[in-house]
Design an enzyme around this catalytic site. Structure first.
Site, PDB file in Angstrom:
ATOM      1  N   HIS A 168     -56.477  -9.303  35.930  1.00  0.00           N
ATOM      2  CA  HIS A 168     -56.659  -8.846  34.555  1.00  0.00           C
ATOM      3  C   HIS A 168     -56.734  -7.321  34.498  1.00  0.00           C
ATOM      4  CE1 HIS A 168     -58.148  -8.451  30.535  1.00  0.00           C
ATOM      5  NE2 HIS A 168     -59.176  -7.769  30.998  1.00  0.00           N
TER       6      HIS A 168
ATOM      7  N   ARG B 188     -64.032 -25.688  36.780  1.00  0.00           N
ATOM      8  CA  ARG B 188     -62.783 -25.203  36.179  1.00  0.00           C
ATOM      9  C   ARG B 188     -62.638 -23.695  36.336  1.00  0.00           C
ATOM     10  NH1 ARG B 188     -59.574 -27.029  30.668  1.00  0.00           N
ATOM     11  NH2 ARG B 188     -57.862 -25.564  30.992  1.00  0.00           N
TER      12      ARG B 188
ATOM     13  N   ASN C  35     -59.619 -19.667  38.060  1.00  0.00           N
ATOM     14  CA  ASN C  35     -59.422 -18.247  37.755  1.00  0.00           C
ATOM     15  C   ASN C  35     -59.410 -17.375  39.007  1.00  0.00           C
ATOM     16  OD1 ASN C  35     -59.229 -18.343  34.892  1.00  0.00           O
ATOM     17  ND2 ASN C  35     -61.382 -18.911  34.867  1.00  0.00           N
TER      18      ASN C  35
HETATM   19  P1  NAD Z   1     -43.718 -16.401  28.775  1.00  0.00           P
HETATM   20  O1  NAD Z   1     -44.100 -17.504  27.920  1.00  0.00           O
HETATM   21  O2  NAD Z   1     -43.713 -15.028  28.187  1.00  0.00           O
HETATM   22  O3  NAD Z   1     -42.283 -16.686  29.399  1.00  0.00           O
HETATM   23  C1  NAD Z   1     -41.717 -15.749  30.271  1.00  0.00           C
HETATM   24  C2  NAD Z   1     -40.309 -15.329  29.834  1.00  0.00           C
HETATM   25  O4  NAD Z   1     -39.374 -16.355  30.161  1.00  0.00           O
HETATM   26  C3  NAD Z   1     -40.174 -15.095  28.339  1.00  0.00           C
HETATM   27  O5  NAD Z   1     -39.290 -14.021  28.123  1.00  0.00           O
HETATM   28  C4  NAD Z   1     -39.549 -16.406  27.857  1.00  0.00           C
HETATM   29  O6  NAD Z   1     -38.839 -16.257  26.646  1.00  0.00           O
HETATM   30  C5  NAD Z   1     -38.619 -16.716  29.005  1.00  0.00           C
HETATM   31  N1  NAD Z   1     -38.287 -18.123  29.194  1.00  0.00           N
HETATM   32  C6  NAD Z   1     -39.121 -19.176  29.045  1.00  0.00           C
HETATM   33  N2  NAD Z   1     -38.520 -20.285  29.471  1.00  0.00           N
HETATM   34  C7  NAD Z   1     -37.284 -19.950  29.870  1.00  0.00           C
HETATM   35  C8  NAD Z   1     -36.187 -20.673  30.419  1.00  0.00           C
HETATM   36  N3  NAD Z   1     -36.288 -21.969  30.712  1.00  0.00           N
HETATM   37  N4  NAD Z   1     -35.051 -19.998  30.699  1.00  0.00           N
HETATM   38  C9  NAD Z   1     -34.969 -18.661  30.465  1.00  0.00           C
HETATM   39  N5  NAD Z   1     -35.969 -17.917  29.984  1.00  0.00           N
HETATM   40  C10 NAD Z   1     -37.120 -18.558  29.684  1.00  0.00           C
HETATM   41  O7  NAD Z   1     -44.659 -16.303  30.081  1.00  0.00           O
HETATM   42  P2  NAD Z   1     -45.368 -17.406  30.986  1.00  0.00           P
HETATM   43  O8  NAD Z   1     -45.510 -16.782  32.300  1.00  0.00           O
HETATM   44  O9  NAD Z   1     -44.732 -18.733  30.873  1.00  0.00           O
HETATM   45  O10 NAD Z   1     -46.809 -17.549  30.317  1.00  0.00           O
HETATM   46  C11 NAD Z   1     -47.727 -16.471  30.301  1.00  0.00           C
HETATM   47  C12 NAD Z   1     -48.776 -16.771  29.267  1.00  0.00           C
HETATM   48  O11 NAD Z   1     -49.452 -17.973  29.623  1.00  0.00           O
HETATM   49  C13 NAD Z   1     -49.836 -15.709  29.120  1.00  0.00           C
HETATM   50  O12 NAD Z   1     -50.053 -15.459  27.751  1.00  0.00           O
HETATM   51  C14 NAD Z   1     -51.077 -16.334  29.737  1.00  0.00           C
HETATM   52  O13 NAD Z   1     -52.268 -15.870  29.157  1.00  0.00           O
HETATM   53  C15 NAD Z   1     -50.843 -17.782  29.441  1.00  0.00           C
HETATM   54  N6  NAD Z   1     -51.537 -18.719  30.330  1.00  0.00           N
HETATM   55  C16 NAD Z   1     -52.293 -19.697  29.762  1.00  0.00           C
HETATM   56  C17 NAD Z   1     -52.941 -20.614  30.547  1.00  0.00           C
HETATM   57  C18 NAD Z   1     -53.706 -21.739  29.923  1.00  0.00           C
HETATM   58  O14 NAD Z   1     -54.400 -22.466  30.626  1.00  0.00           O
HETATM   59  N7  NAD Z   1     -53.584 -21.942  28.626  1.00  0.00           N
HETATM   60  C19 NAD Z   1     -52.824 -20.556  31.957  1.00  0.00           C
HETATM   61  C20 NAD Z   1     -52.039 -19.542  32.500  1.00  0.00           C
HETATM   62  C21 NAD Z   1     -51.402 -18.622  31.684  1.00  0.00           C
HETATM   63  N1  GLY Z   2     -55.664 -21.348  33.724  1.00  0.00           N
HETATM   64  C1  GLY Z   2     -57.051 -21.625  33.921  1.00  0.00           C
HETATM   65  C2  GLY Z   2     -57.515 -22.844  33.216  1.00  0.00           C
HETATM   66  O1  GLY Z   2     -56.748 -23.551  32.603  1.00  0.00           O
HETATM   67  O2  GLY Z   2     -58.679 -23.125  33.243  1.00  0.00           O
END
Ligand code: NAD
Ligand code: GLY
Length: 359
Positions: free
Chosen positions: A249, A238, A242
């Site tokens: 980062h 997994r 990354n």
């Molecule tokens: P985000 O959630 O901030 O969304 C991006 C922007 O788009 C925001 O302004 C949101 O309000 C807007 N938005 C969302 N959906 C929309 C839609 N359908 N129409 C218009 N606007 C919309 O960013 P993201 O890129 O989705 O997520 C980034 C986050 O995800 C980070 O915190 C990162 O650490 C996390 N992440 C987690 C994992 C995991 O495995 N859990 C993997 C990758 C990233």
């Molecule tokens: N985004 C990396 C993981 O889910 O492991």
């Protein structure tokens, strides 16, 4: 609609992909029978899409927690406010959380669901391309600590992931590009055929061709589902997901999480990882140009801020892959095959960082 499965024995769950699915009451009913549902969204997404989800949950007691927009709100403070809502409404262990939003909403909602009464049901309805292909699948939930991202979290798998591709229509172009960076990542780590497909279909994806986007989402989710099924808690494979993230980062942290979106920083990080793999003799120079061309075709920046190699290395040290003080790096043995290395020559890392971040 197409459905994939994340195979985790009794915690297996479906990933449904298709247009209009966020309003499908049958899918949501199959995901949870909870009478009480906390719909967590944000101030951008809720006005666009909360009503259709609420309608699909008709007959249940739906309470909303609408968060301010932005990564800075993926915090313990925000989570505490959401716990307040759950408690004020006397939600019990049989309640469910539904996350309607991008990765920020999804990670925080999942964290809340993991902790509330030691874990309640949780459904992901992702609304960004990045969340469709990455954050909504696999059960990594977290909030940020002021000193570092995603430092406080838990593994808590959703009961279902419902990907409504129609919701991408309102997503800004830049967010589409950020999601494409994570899609390119999947091709690089384990599927060179998919990388070739992306090279051929990038224009269609940027034009939001529904068939092209759906195909890219399905292939990405399938790759992620397979990896998570093999290694749910990141003891092995997994970590390959990354690729580009440790370098990315450094970019995000150096720019204080404004200026570069997570996916954009990952995109630039993918090129740095590719370049370092070349410097280590694992890839040809032509592979590096090919990856740069694909990232640029997706509209992604590939020049990090010139913060200097030493500063970049410092930021990279705050990484969950650091073991016994050593930064473990995900690199490429070849295009379509990633590996994790701790015994790379420090000199090559230093040269790579200097080439990309400046001396
Ligand atoms: P985000 O959630 O901030 O969304 C991006 C922007 O788009 C925001 O302004 C949101 O309000 C807007 N938005 C969302 N959906 C929309 C839609 N359908 N129409 C218009 N606007 C919309 O960013 P993201 O890129 O989705 O997520 C980034 C986050 O995800 C980070 O915190 C990162 O650490 C996390 N992440 C987690 C994992 C995991 O495995 N859990 C993997 C990758 C990233
Ligand atoms: N985004 C990396 C993981 O889910 O492991």
């Amino acid at each position: 609609m197409q459905t994939l499965t994340v195979g985790l024995a009794e915690r297996s769950y479906p990933i449904h992909v298709g247009g209009g699915l966020s309003g499908d009451s049958k899918l949501l009913a199959a995901a949870t029978s909870a009478r009480d549902v906390l719909l967590i969204s944000n101030t951008v997404v809720a006005p666009l899409y909360a009503e259709r989800v609420r309608n699909a949950l008709a007959g249940r007691n739906v309470v909303e927690a609408i968060l301010p927009d932005g990564e800075q709100h993926k915090s313990l403070g925000t989570a505490e406010k959401v716990f307040d809502v759950l408690i004020a409404n006397r939600f019990g262990r049989d309640a469910a959380v539904l996350a309607l939003g991008g990765g920020v909403v999804g990670d925080l909602a999942g964290f809340v669901a993991a902790c509330y009464q030691r874990g309640i049901d949780f459904i992901q309805v992702p609304t960004t391309l990045l969340a469709d292909v990455d954050s909504s699948v696999g059960g990594k939930t977290a909030v940020n600590h002021p000193a570092a991202k995603n430092m406080i979290g838990a593994f808590h798998q959703p009961k279902a992931v419902v990907i409504d591709t129609d919701l991408l229509r309102t997503l800004p172009d830049r967010e589409i590009q950020a999601g494409i960076a994570e899609i390119i990542k999947y091709g690089l780590i384990c599927d060179v055929g998919f990388l070739e497909w992306l090279e051929k279909n990038m224009t269609k994806m940027l034009a939001r061709d529904p068939a092209a986007l759906e195909q890219a989402i399905l292939r990405s989710c399938q790759i992620k589902a397979d990896i998570v099924a093999r290694d749910e808690r990141e003891h092995g494979d997994r970590a390959l997901l990354n690729l580009g993230h440790t370098f990315g980062h450094a970019i995000e942290a150096a720019t204080r999480y404004v200026g570069w979106l997570h996916g954009e920083a990952v995109g630039a990080g993918l090129l740095i990882a590719t370049d370092m793999s070349h410097r280590m003799g694992m890839l040809a120079a032509g592979d590096v140009s090919r990856v740069k061309a694909l990232l640029n075709a997706a509209g992604l920046r590939t020049e990090p801020p010139r913060i200097g190699a030493a500063a970049a290395l410092d930021f990279m040290r705050i990484d969950k892959k650091v073991q016994s003080g050593r930064i473990r790096l995900v690199l490429l043995k070849r295009l379509g095959a990633a590996c994790m290395l701790a015994d790379y020559p420090d000199q090559i890392l230093s040269e790579t960082l200097t080439a990309h971040f400046g001396a």
